[in-house]
Scaffold this active site. Structure first.
Site, PDB file in Angstrom:
ATOM      1  N   ASP A  46      55.717 -84.719  68.316  1.00  0.00           N
ATOM      2  CA  ASP A  46      55.758 -85.149  66.624  1.00  0.00           C
ATOM      3  C   ASP A  46      56.363 -85.272  65.453  1.00  0.00           C
ATOM      4  OD1 ASP A  46      56.696 -87.841  68.372  1.00  0.00           O
ATOM      5  OD2 ASP A  46      54.072 -88.061  69.082  1.00  0.00           O
ATOM      6  N   TRP A  47      56.813 -85.303  64.322  1.00  0.00           N
ATOM      7  CA  TRP A  47      57.208 -84.905  63.052  1.00  0.00           C
ATOM      8  C   TRP A  47      55.406 -85.211  62.521  1.00  0.00           C
ATOM      9  CZ3 TRP A  47      55.145 -87.565  59.102  1.00  0.00           C
ATOM     10  CH2 TRP A  47      55.105 -89.235  59.153  1.00  0.00           C
TER      11      TRP A  47
END
Length: 204
Positions: A46-47
Site C-alpha cells: 500500500d502507498w
C-alpha cells in the site's frame, strides 16, 4: 531461466504507489525510482507501507508467486499503538476475523527493542502519553491491508508498516528508494520455492 528476464528488489518508500502509472499528483510511483522497462511488481505494498517489493518481467513467475496455493512467507515489522498483551498476540497467531474472512495462522512476536530502520518521511504522528511497540509478523497470505486490519481487530492500530522479507529475500541494507537486481542464487530459490502449507506459530 533466460538472461532476458529481470528480477529486481526495491525498497519502496512511504507515499509511493506500487505501480508505474500515475493516477494522482498526490503520490509518487515506481517510475520515479526505477528506469527499467517492462518490469512489474509481484504483489503490492500500500502507498502508506514501506519496504521490500519484488519486480520482474517473468510473467510465469509473477503468476506463481501471486497464487495463494504457494503461500510464501512475508515478514513485516509493525509499529503499533500501545503494547500488545499475550492475549492479543495469541489472537494474531491463531487468526482473527477481518471483514468476512478469518486470517491464516501467523508467526507473531513482540520485539524487545525497536528495529533499526531509516527514518520515515514524514514521521509518524505520536500521541502524547501513549506508548508504542514493534511486532514482527510473518504471514503466508496477502489480503488487502491485512496487517493493518489484523492489528486493529485486536485493539492495537498500526502506525508504521515495513516489509523486510519475502521468502528468503531480505531487504538487508537497501535504503528507501534504492533497488538492485537479484543474485543468481536468489533467483534460483524463487523458482524452486515449494508450496507452503500451514506454518507453525511461534510463541514468546
Amino acid at each position: 531461466m533466460t538472461n532476458d528476464f529481470r528480477y529486481i528488489i526495491f525498497h519502496k518508500p512511504y507515499g509511493v504507489l506500487s505501480q508505474f502509472t500515475q493516477e494522482t499528483e498526490k503520490h509518487r510511483t515506481l517510475k520515479d525510482y526505477i528506469q527499467v522497462s517492462n518490469v512489474y511488481p509481484v504483489g503490492r505494498l500500500d502507498w502508506d507501507s514501506e519496504g521490500l517489493l519484488l519486480l520482474t518481467n517473468n510473467g510465469q513467475l509473477q503468476h506463481r508467486l501471486s497464487d495463494p496455493r504457494f503461500g510464501h512467507q512475508r515478514t513485516y515489522w509493525v509499529q503499533v499503538e500501545r503494547i500488545p498483551d499475550e492475549d492479543a498476540i495469541a489472537q494474531l497467531q491463531t487468526g482473527v476475523e477481518i471483514q468476512d474472512y478469518r486470517t491464516r495462522p501467523a508467526q507473531v512476536r513482540l520485539l524487545s527493542t525497536e528495529p533499526t530502520l531509516p527514518e520515515r518521511d514524514p514521521p509518524i504522528r505520536f500521541r502524547k502519553n501513549v506508548p508504542t511497540a514493534w511486532l514482527e509478523m510473518t504471514l503466508t497470505e496477502g489480503k488487502n491491508r491485512q496487517v493493518r486490519r489484523m492489528t486493529a481487530a485486536v485493539g492495537f492500530p498500526t502506525l508504521r508498516l515495513v516489509r523486510v522479507s519475502i521468502a528468503h529475500i531480505q531487504l538487508d541494507g537497501l535504503q528507501p528508494g534504492e533497488w538492485r537486481d537479484l543474485t543468481p542464487i536468489e533467483i534460483q530459490f524463487l523458482h524452486n520455492m515449494p508450496k507452503v502449507g500451514r506454518i507453525v506459530t511461534r510463541k514468546k
